[in-house]
Structure formats: C-alpha cells, structure tokens
Design a protein around this motif. Sequence first.
Motif, PDB file in Angstrom:
ATOM      1  N   ALA A   9       0.838  -1.210   0.000  1.00  0.00           N
ATOM      2  CA  ALA A   9       0.000   0.000   0.000  1.00  0.00           C
ATOM      3  C   ALA A   9       0.868   1.254   0.000  1.00  0.00           C
ATOM      4  O   ALA A   9       0.578   2.233  -0.696  1.00  0.00           O
ATOM      5  CB  ALA A   9      -0.919  -0.015   1.220  1.00  0.00           C
ATOM      6  N   ASP A  10       1.952   1.230   0.768  1.00  0.00           N
ATOM      7  CA  ASP A  10       2.830   2.409   0.849  1.00  0.00           C
ATOM      8  C   ASP A  10       3.942   2.384  -0.195  1.00  0.00           C
ATOM      9  O   ASP A  10       4.648   3.378  -0.383  1.00  0.00           O
ATOM     10  CB  ASP A  10       3.482   2.484   2.240  1.00  0.00           C
ATOM     11  CG  ASP A  10       2.445   2.686   3.331  1.00  0.00           C
ATOM     12  OD1 ASP A  10       1.357   3.220   3.017  1.00  0.00           O
ATOM     13  OD2 ASP A  10       2.711   2.287   4.476  1.00  0.00           O
ATOM     14  N   GLY A  11       4.148   1.209  -0.834  1.00  0.00           N
ATOM     15  CA  GLY A  11       5.258   1.088  -1.783  1.00  0.00           C
ATOM     16  C   GLY A  11       6.604   1.178  -1.082  1.00  0.00           C
ATOM     17  O   GLY A  11       7.539   1.824  -1.568  1.00  0.00           O
ATOM     18  N   THR A  12       6.706   0.513   0.060  1.00  0.00           N
ATOM     19  CA  THR A  12       7.963   0.553   0.826  1.00  0.00           C
ATOM     20  C   THR A  12       8.311  -0.841   1.341  1.00  0.00           C
ATOM     21  O   THR A  12       7.435  -1.686   1.511  1.00  0.00           O
ATOM     22  CB  THR A  12       7.845   1.482   2.056  1.00  0.00           C
ATOM     23  OG1 THR A  12       6.782   1.007   2.880  1.00  0.00           O
ATOM     24  CG2 THR A  12       7.593   2.921   1.656  1.00  0.00           C
ATOM     25  N   PHE A  13       9.578  -1.074   1.578  1.00  0.00           N
ATOM     26  CA  PHE A  13      10.017  -2.252   2.328  1.00  0.00           C
ATOM     27  C   PHE A  13      11.392  -1.960   2.904  1.00  0.00           C
ATOM     28  O   PHE A  13      11.979  -0.891   2.654  1.00  0.00           O
ATOM     29  CB  PHE A  13      10.003  -3.532   1.472  1.00  0.00           C
ATOM     30  CG  PHE A  13      10.867  -3.519   0.239  1.00  0.00           C
ATOM     31  CD1 PHE A  13      12.209  -3.864   0.299  1.00  0.00           C
ATOM     32  CD2 PHE A  13      10.330  -3.171  -0.998  1.00  0.00           C
ATOM     33  CE1 PHE A  13      12.999  -3.872  -0.843  1.00  0.00           C
ATOM     34  CE2 PHE A  13      11.112  -3.175  -2.151  1.00  0.00           C
ATOM     35  CZ  PHE A  13      12.449  -3.523  -2.071  1.00  0.00           C
ATOM     36  N   SER A  14      11.887  -2.892   3.689  1.00  0.00           N
ATOM     37  CA  SER A  14      13.229  -2.767   4.254  1.00  0.00           C
ATOM     38  C   SER A  14      14.018  -4.013   3.887  1.00  0.00           C
ATOM     39  O   SER A  14      13.449  -4.999   3.403  1.00  0.00           O
ATOM     40  CB  SER A  14      13.162  -2.630   5.779  1.00  0.00           C
ATOM     41  OG  SER A  14      12.342  -1.533   6.122  1.00  0.00           O
ATOM     42  N   MET A  15      15.320  -3.943   4.095  1.00  0.00           N
ATOM     43  CA  MET A  15      16.176  -5.125   3.913  1.00  0.00           C
ATOM     44  C   MET A  15      17.191  -5.144   5.043  1.00  0.00           C
ATOM     45  O   MET A  15      17.702  -4.087   5.436  1.00  0.00           O
ATOM     46  CB  MET A  15      16.892  -5.053   2.558  1.00  0.00           C
ATOM     47  CG  MET A  15      15.953  -5.236   1.379  1.00  0.00           C
ATOM     48  SD  MET A  15      16.756  -4.879  -0.194  1.00  0.00           S
ATOM     49  CE  MET A  15      16.933  -3.104  -0.136  1.00  0.00           C
ATOM     50  N   ASP A  16      17.451  -6.341   5.562  1.00  0.00           N
ATOM     51  CA  ASP A  16      18.415  -6.499   6.650  1.00  0.00           C
ATOM     52  C   ASP A  16      19.732  -7.000   6.085  1.00  0.00           C
ATOM     53  O   ASP A  16      19.752  -7.964   5.311  1.00  0.00           O
ATOM     54  CB  ASP A  16      17.886  -7.509   7.674  1.00  0.00           C
ATOM     55  CG  ASP A  16      16.715  -6.945   8.466  1.00  0.00           C
ATOM     56  OD1 ASP A  16      16.509  -5.712   8.439  1.00  0.00           O
ATOM     57  OD2 ASP A  16      16.011  -7.743   9.105  1.00  0.00           O
ATOM     58  N   PHE A  17      20.820  -6.377   6.504  1.00  0.00           N
ATOM     59  CA  PHE A  17      22.146  -6.737   5.996  1.00  0.00           C
ATOM     60  C   PHE A  17      22.999  -7.294   7.133  1.00  0.00           C
ATOM     61  O   PHE A  17      23.346  -6.567   8.067  1.00  0.00           O
ATOM     62  CB  PHE A  17      22.845  -5.505   5.399  1.00  0.00           C
ATOM     63  CG  PHE A  17      22.247  -5.053   4.090  1.00  0.00           C
ATOM     64  CD1 PHE A  17      21.026  -4.390   4.060  1.00  0.00           C
ATOM     65  CD2 PHE A  17      22.907  -5.291   2.897  1.00  0.00           C
ATOM     66  CE1 PHE A  17      20.471  -3.976   2.853  1.00  0.00           C
ATOM     67  CE2 PHE A  17      22.364  -4.879   1.687  1.00  0.00           C
ATOM     68  CZ  PHE A  17      21.142  -4.224   1.658  1.00  0.00           C
ATOM     69  N   ALA A  18      23.332  -8.595   7.048  1.00  0.00           N
ATOM     70  CA  ALA A  18      24.309  -9.180   7.966  1.00  0.00           C
ATOM     71  C   ALA A  18      25.683  -8.653   7.553  1.00  0.00           C
ATOM     72  O   ALA A  18      26.028  -8.671   6.369  1.00  0.00           O
ATOM     73  CB  ALA A  18      24.258 -10.706   7.873  1.00  0.00           C
TER      74      ALA A  18
END
Length: 244
Positions: free
Chosen positions: A77-86
Amino acid sequence: MKRNWEGVVLKVMGAKDFTLEVTGSEEITPDFLRVHVRDGGLLGRSGLHPTMWIRLWFNDSGKAHQRAYTLVNASPADGTFSMDFAMHNGVAADWARSVQPGDTIDATVQGSSFTFPQPAPRRIWVVGDPASIPAVNSLLDERCRVAAGGTPVTAWLEYQHDADSSLEVRTSDSDVVTWLPRKRDGAALVEEVCAALTADTVSVSDDFFWIACEASSTRAIVKHLRKEIGVDKHRIDALGYWRV
Ligand SMILES: Cc1cc2nc3c(=O)[nH]c(=O)nc-3n(C[C@H](O)[C@H](O)[C@H](O)COP(=O)(O)OP(=O)(O)OC[C@H]3O[C@@H](n4cnc5c(N)ncnc54)[C@H](O)[C@@H]3O)c2cc1C
C-alpha cells in the motif's frame, strides 16, 4: 554500470527491473543493519510472497555485482520495504554501512518463489544464520497465517557475532531454536544438524525442511536428508545464501 552476461540472461528470463530509493537505515545490532527503501513500483508489479528476495546491483569499480536480499516489512500500500544486511566485508555489506537517504540502487525481480506446503507439515526443520533470518521470520509468520496454531518448528541458527543471538526470531511456544557458533568452517553446524535429523526423529512423509545457510553447509545437510534419510526433494526448500 555494466551488468555483463548475468543481466542479459535475467532479461531473457523475463526479469523485472526497478530503482529503489533509500529513505533511511538503522542499526539492529552492530553487525546487522536495516535499510528502508521506496520500492520504485516493485511490489505493485511483482506481488509479494513469503521469503521473497530480490537481486540488488552493487557498483564495484564500475562493474555491477548482483547480490540477493530478502524483503522485510513490505507494505504494498505504501510502496515501501526494508532489507536487513548481515555484516562482513563485501560490496553489499559495505553499501549498507555507508548508505544515505536519497541514494538509489537498481533491483531485479527474478527467481524468487515460495508456497507454504499444503497440507501443513507435521514439523518444519529450519537451518539458517543471520543472512537468512529475514526469510526465516517470513516463513514463521506464514506458517501462523496458514495453519491455525501453526506447525511447530525446530531451528538451528549459526552465528559469528555475539549479538547475533539477540536478533528477533518470531517463534511460538511450540518451537525449538538453537543458536550455534560457527566453528570449523561450518562443520560443527552440519554435524549437529545431521546427528539430530534421523529416521527416528523425522517423518519423511509429513515433515518439511527449509535450509538456507552457507553454501557448502547447505549442500551437506541436503545430501544427508536425501541420501541418509530418503527425504523427497519436494519436501526440501534449500538454497546456499552465501559462500566462503
Ligand atoms: C535468496 C537469498 C536471500 C538472501 N537474503 C539476505 C538478506 O536478507 N540479508 C543478508 O544479509 N544476506 C542475504 N543473503 C546473502 C547475501 O546475498 C550474501 O551474503 C552476499 O554474498 C553478500 O554480498 P557481499 O557483497 O556483502 O559479500 P561478498 O562479496 O559476496 O563476500 C565477501 C566476503 O564476505 C563473506 N560473506 C558473504 N556473505 C556472508 C555472510 N552472510 N556471513 C558471513 N560472511 C559472508 C564471503 O565469504 C567473502 O569472504 C541472501 C542470499 C540469498 C541467496
């Protein structure tokens, strides 16, 4: 930034390309960073499925290197996401360390797919590490969504940094999670997992196996499941997430 033959092959396979815009980043632990992005239309065009990952294109001296990262907290709906970086030393990890709001990065969607097994398995056996924790959490969320009460999970997670074991793993009361320090190039993890997964503990017909750790460890565990216990390949979802 030239993408060489990999980019051409992906294009032929129908890959979709997007440009993501960084909106911020945060330190979950000193060795695990979260980067927030606007999706450039990715979620609207590609949809969303559990454990979904994308290919990011990193610039290293003018050459493009693709690395896979898993979507976290995606909001179509917001057109957003996150990604986690080890964290370690590599172009992707270095990018996450220095990224600033407004930076952009190219992303390609091709190859990611996962459907939760139906009927719900008796138990899911998981092997992972910080690189696959975003996908593990997505899998854990999905099993709660799909099956009321949720299929119990037994997970082994390999770690290299003390703070890794503080990372959120969205387990329920019926789950068992064991954090193991990486020793002997991953052999300690493989031995512990293979010793626990035997014909006596596993239901070959009703259990499901989700394996995503270092590539040679992943291969060794899958070989054990297939050759020693006789697990059908359709009951295994396995992918080496990184290589030494
Ligand atoms: C489907 C899929 C989804 C993935 N999702 C994620 C994700 O959400 N988050 C995430 O952090 N990673 C994820 N990975 C793993 C990530 O793509 C790799 O770790 C990648 O190699 C990192 O690239 P780099 O440029 O930082 O390091 P590289 O240039 O590939 O490697 C540099 C050095 O770092 C070492 N190295 C690389 N990765 C790791 C690691 N994870 N742990 C320890 N040492 C490492 C290598 O052995 C090498 O010595 C995913 C991989 C796959 C296949």
